[in-house]
Design a protein around this motif. Sequence first.
Motif, PDB file in Angstrom:
ATOM      1  N   GLY A 168       0.883  -1.544  -0.027  1.00 45.69           N
ATOM      2  CA  GLY A 168       0.047   0.249  -0.068  1.00 45.69           C
ATOM      3  C   GLY A 168       0.364   1.529  -0.220  1.00 45.69           C
ATOM      4  O   GLY A 168       2.172   1.351   0.114  1.00 45.69           O
ATOM      5  N   GLY A 169       0.480   2.282  -0.454  1.00 42.17           N
ATOM      6  CA  GLY A 169       0.598   3.579   0.578  1.00 42.17           C
ATOM      7  C   GLY A 169       1.446   4.636  -1.453  1.00 42.17           C
ATOM      8  O   GLY A 169       1.865   4.520  -1.084  1.00 42.17           O
ATOM      9  N   GLU A 170       0.810   3.988  -2.631  1.00 37.96           N
ATOM     10  CA  GLU A 170       1.456   3.798  -3.983  1.00 37.96           C
ATOM     11  C   GLU A 170       0.571   5.285  -4.413  1.00 37.96           C
ATOM     12  O   GLU A 170      -0.344   5.017  -5.057  1.00 37.96           O
ATOM     13  CB  GLU A 170       1.008   2.917  -4.227  1.00 37.96           C
ATOM     14  N   CYS A 171       0.728   5.996  -3.167  1.00 40.55           N
ATOM     15  CA  CYS A 171      -0.365   7.675  -3.671  1.00 40.55           C
ATOM     16  C   CYS A 171       0.217   8.049  -5.463  1.00 40.55           C
ATOM     17  O   CYS A 171      -0.530   8.158  -5.785  1.00 40.55           O
ATOM     18  CB  CYS A 171       0.357   8.731  -2.747  1.00 40.55           C
ATOM     19  N   GLY A 172       1.935   7.568  -5.576  1.00 40.86           N
ATOM     20  CA  GLY A 172       2.457   8.222  -6.775  1.00 40.86           C
ATOM     21  C   GLY A 172       1.367   7.956  -8.182  1.00 40.86           C
ATOM     22  O   GLY A 172       1.737   8.217  -8.993  1.00 40.86           O
ATOM     23  N   HIS A 173       0.541   6.414  -7.576  1.00 43.18           N
ATOM     24  CA  HIS A 173       0.246   5.491  -9.008  1.00 43.18           C
ATOM     25  C   HIS A 173      -1.658   6.074  -8.699  1.00 43.18           C
ATOM     26  O   HIS A 173      -2.153   4.993  -9.215  1.00 43.18           O
ATOM     27  CB  HIS A 173       0.837   3.793  -8.583  1.00 43.18           C
ATOM     28  N   THR A 174      -1.831   6.493  -8.506  1.00 40.50           N
ATOM     29  CA  THR A 174      -3.400   7.000  -8.763  1.00 40.50           C
ATOM     30  C   THR A 174      -3.220   7.902  -9.802  1.00 40.50           C
ATOM     31  O   THR A 174      -3.153   9.128  -9.911  1.00 40.50           O
ATOM     32  CB  THR A 174      -4.098   8.159  -7.593  1.00 40.50           C
TER      33      THR A 174
END
Lengths: 316, 316
Positions: free
Chosen positions: B158-164
């Motif tokens: 989780g925590g892959e905000c760059g891949h939103t």
Amino acid sequence: MYSIGIDLGGTNIVASVVNDKYEILGTGSTPTNLPRSAEEIFDDIAYACRAAMEEAKVELSDISSVGMGTPGTVNSEGIIEFSNNLKFDHVDARALLKERLGEVEIYLENDANCAALGEAYAGCGCGSKNFVAVTLGTGVGSGIILNGKIVSGVNCAGGECGHTVIVLDGEPCNCGRNGCWEAYASATALIRQTKDAMNKNPNSVMHEIAKAEGKVSGRTAFDAMRKGDKAGSEVVDNYIKYVSCGLVNLVNIFQPEVICIGGGICNEGETLLKPIRDYVAKERYSVHSKIQTKIVKAELGNNAGIIGAALLGSIQ
Amino acid sequence: MYSIGIDLGGTNIVASVVNDKYEILGTGSTPTNLPRSAEEIFDDIAYACRAAMEEAKVELSDISSVGMGTPGTVNSEGIIEFSNNLKFDHVDARALLKERLGEVEIYLENDANCAALGEAYAGCGCGSKNFVAVTLGTGVGSGIILNGKIVSGVNCAGGECGHTVIVLDGEPCNCGRNGCWEAYASATALIRQTKDAMNKNPNSVMHEIAKAEGKVSGRTAFDAMRKGDKAGSEVVDNYIKYVSCGLVNLVNIFQPEVICIGGGICNEGETLLKPIRDYVAKERYSVHSKIQTKIVKAELGNNAGIIGAALLGSIQ
């Protein structure tokens, strides 16, 4: 012990007594009759609670806590800071309830968060501790449960996944931004997309379907697709892409055990869910993980919010 | 008591002894020298730990726990499931460390999550329990801290905000999606945007700046803007819009106490941060809340990951 869960909605007030197996033992309800003063509304909330206890044959002394879900922003002191629906501005809901019910623990939470909590513990989440609930309705509502607790942010205004932009400079959203997920994936957006396609395709069977129904609804394009209509299929395909894009964003951020989807559009069942699952499986970041987020349909309907509200005391 | 924090990077291995005031008392480091076998790399990690203890004048018996941040996905058993950087596939990092260090508690975590934890507790977060760290570098990295714990998802991916996605069907991203935040807000993306603008504007001062520097960098457009160059200003304005769009998304989801921004681009300081704060203030959903997310610059640099790794034992 038992607890009471209350759903304060724009249309109805519903209160239920819930046991520790998440079963509803008694319910009281009354119309919200907006616009009314907070005092009048809370008189009726207390009435609904007493009716629920009567039906469940329990006394206030049997109740460990009372939880209430409400539209808008509620802070940790139990004050409804703002609710556009109810026209509430800094209403001390905990104090108003305590005056009317007497000595009992009272918890308040945003209604979408309560529904997420109910589904996570008692519904399609099967007790999962990391869970996101998304409701495709007039807007796109969401509630996030992490480590078994609601993510509500430092100002109790968190969990607004519907107001994350997926199309920079895209369609205007009610929140003031442009291109929010809600502006593409809500039922309202689907109806707009259907009407646009109807305007561009005067021969589409969508016109007949809408005429027979008396309106364009979230089902019009799905029904047209089932009749082999190309324009209807395109609307559905694009809508599924919009919904899925936002879901992959949530998967990549949270990697929750389960994401549940609720709202009227979900009556489409696997017609909606299967292509969504395929899209998410293709686009999610976690290709190397054995464990993947499950995407399921919400199970509890309106009871999700009531059961979630009843659970508020036990997750503090 | 003391703990050891290790940063296993693609270039260097750094280990430090950290006290309970988050102070670094001793450090050992060695080049990672990729490609090498996991066994060789872990020999050097143990060497760096011993060098750090020697400098700090402590023994292993003084160490309460050892934490390590690593690129890639690490599961709760301490196995690095996959790391593209290190070419690791299911490497039992906890066992390899235990064999070399002896009896001590060992914790592993993704490196971006460690950096977020370090900044939240010991850096610009000032101990905030709800915190998001974003790094604008080759990619857009992120780490999320909620209730003082790392959000790592059910599969530690989780925590892959760059891949939103912020631009549906937009620029291709390394992850396989199109239109990810990373594809617009990373330093790599800024360089691409700068080159595009240079191609379209042969008279822009960006050409001179790049020639003098020997390359187009993340600073080229900012430097041009400071010289009054219109094309450079446009690149900067658009880049700030891309960064801010993703930040508002995170604010609306998490409403954290603090979002910190790190990476080389942050050397622009208030030139970058002020317009970002203005954009976020205008677009965030929580207009009615007195408490709002603060947006600040990361403080700890490379030490964030080491201090965060050293903290892993204390947040379990």
